[in-house]
Scaffold this motif. Structure first.
Motif, PDB file in Angstrom:
ATOM      1  N   SER A  88       0.786  -1.142   0.094  1.00  0.00           N
ATOM      2  CA  SER A  88      -0.196  -0.012   0.318  1.00  0.00           C
ATOM      3  C   SER A  88       0.929   1.169  -0.024  1.00  0.00           C
ATOM      4  O   SER A  88       0.520   2.312  -0.627  1.00  0.00           O
ATOM      5  N   CYS A  91       2.156   1.793  -3.793  1.00  0.00           N
ATOM      6  CA  CYS A  91       0.927   2.461  -4.404  1.00  0.00           C
ATOM      7  C   CYS A  91       0.878   3.765  -3.783  1.00  0.00           C
ATOM      8  O   CYS A  91       0.829   4.990  -4.836  1.00  0.00           O
ATOM      9  N   LEU A 122     -11.507   0.852 -11.342  1.00  0.00           N
ATOM     10  CA  LEU A 122     -11.737   0.203  -9.983  1.00  0.00           C
ATOM     11  C   LEU A 122     -13.130  -0.499 -10.153  1.00  0.00           C
ATOM     12  O   LEU A 122     -13.003  -1.679  -9.620  1.00  0.00           O
ATOM     13  N   THR A 125     -12.097  -3.546 -12.055  1.00  0.00           N
ATOM     14  CA  THR A 125     -11.221  -4.601 -11.254  1.00  0.00           C
ATOM     15  C   THR A 125     -11.964  -5.313 -10.207  1.00  0.00           C
ATOM     16  O   THR A 125     -11.933  -6.369 -10.176  1.00  0.00           O
ATOM     17  N   GLY A 126     -13.167  -4.676  -9.542  1.00  0.00           N
ATOM     18  CA  GLY A 126     -14.078  -5.249  -8.700  1.00  0.00           C
ATOM     19  C   GLY A 126     -14.808  -6.430  -9.260  1.00  0.00           C
ATOM     20  O   GLY A 126     -15.004  -7.434  -8.970  1.00  0.00           O
ATOM     21  N   ILE A 132     -12.218  -5.645  -4.251  1.00  0.00           N
ATOM     22  CA  ILE A 132     -11.255  -4.691  -4.506  1.00  0.00           C
ATOM     23  C   ILE A 132     -10.193  -4.737  -3.464  1.00  0.00           C
ATOM     24  O   ILE A 132      -9.485  -3.883  -3.217  1.00  0.00           O
ATOM     25  N   ASP A 143      -4.482  -4.333  -9.068  1.00  0.00           N
ATOM     26  CA  ASP A 143      -5.690  -4.202  -8.496  1.00  0.00           C
ATOM     27  C   ASP A 143      -5.550  -2.871  -7.501  1.00  0.00           C
ATOM     28  O   ASP A 143      -6.205  -2.021  -7.162  1.00  0.00           O
ATOM     29  N   GLY A 144      -4.287  -2.821  -6.791  1.00  0.00           N
ATOM     30  CA  GLY A 144      -3.948  -2.036  -5.611  1.00  0.00           C
ATOM     31  C   GLY A 144      -3.695  -0.671  -6.262  1.00  0.00           C
ATOM     32  O   GLY A 144      -4.031   0.431  -5.875  1.00  0.00           O
ATOM     33  N   ARG A 147      -6.871   0.794  -6.854  1.00  0.00           N
ATOM     34  CA  ARG A 147      -7.807   1.375  -5.656  1.00  0.00           C
ATOM     35  C   ARG A 147      -7.093   2.749  -5.589  1.00  0.00           C
ATOM     36  O   ARG A 147      -7.883   3.719  -4.902  1.00  0.00           O
ATOM     37  N   SER A 151      -8.941   6.496  -5.313  1.00  0.00           N
ATOM     38  CA  SER A 151      -9.146   7.321  -3.854  1.00  0.00           C
ATOM     39  C   SER A 151      -8.356   8.551  -3.772  1.00  0.00           C
ATOM     40  O   SER A 151      -8.576   9.613  -3.372  1.00  0.00           O
TER      41      SER A 151
END
Length: 185
Positions: A88, A91, A122, A125-126, A132, A143-144, A147, A151
């Protein structure tokens, strides 16, 4: 990031901005890597025996410098096997670079387009992954980024639009809502 840097990023420049973000974020990466390495070395399962000294040093350096490497088979193929949550922060670094290079200077209209594209990414991806919740492994690495793309860009857009609630919500109500959210399956 917009609140903290929009008014001063031009004066700071990309180099100073990057240094300030490194100073703020990277100690967490290094501390997490050191702790993860110690836990891995002293893990009762003796999984460490499967790795040569050179490979352990390589894995440690990859983890400490946020270089994705999913070569630790017994660590769930996490891109950062010694510091699993570091994906995270990786990212976040990508988002900060995007901000410093592109997002700092684009208009609200273009930022809204970025938000729309990121939202579509997103949603896709979901739909594709069924959630997600990815970003940590080689198989769900992108996928990260989906996200954080959404956001980060929506947060920046909301800041630049200066949208504020007409009603002040009390701290107690926010705390109850947050606790209720945590108890939602």
């Amino acid at each position: 990031i917009g609140y903290a840097y929009d008014s001063r990023i031009q004066k700071l420049g990309i180099k100073e901005f990057s240094i300030s973000r490194l100073i703020r974020l990277h100690p967490l990466v290094v501390i997490g890597t050191v702790l993860g390495f110690l836990f891995f070395i002293f893990e009762p399962s003796k999984a460490v025996d499967a790795y040569s000294f050179g490979k352990l040093v390589f894995i440690f350096l990859c983890s400490a410098f946020l270089i994705p490497y999913s070569g630790m088979d017994n660590r769930y193929n996490n891109n950062f096997g010694l510091n699993c949550p570091a994906w995270s922060l990786f990212c976040e670094y990508v988002a900060n670079i995007a901000y410093a290079v592109v997002l700092k200077k684009i208009s609200k209209t273009w930022l809204a387009i970025v938000v729309a594209v990121a939202a579509a990414w997103l949603l896709w991806t979901g739909h594709r992954a069924g959630s997600i919740g990815g970003g940590w492994a080689g198989s769900n690495f992108w996928d990260g980024l989906a996200r954080v793309a959404f956001s980060f860009s929506v947060g920046l857009l909301l800041y630049r639009l200066q949208w504020k609630s007409k009603r002040q919500i009390s701290f107690s109500l926010l705390a109850v809502l947050l606790i209720a959210t945590f108890f939602t399956p």
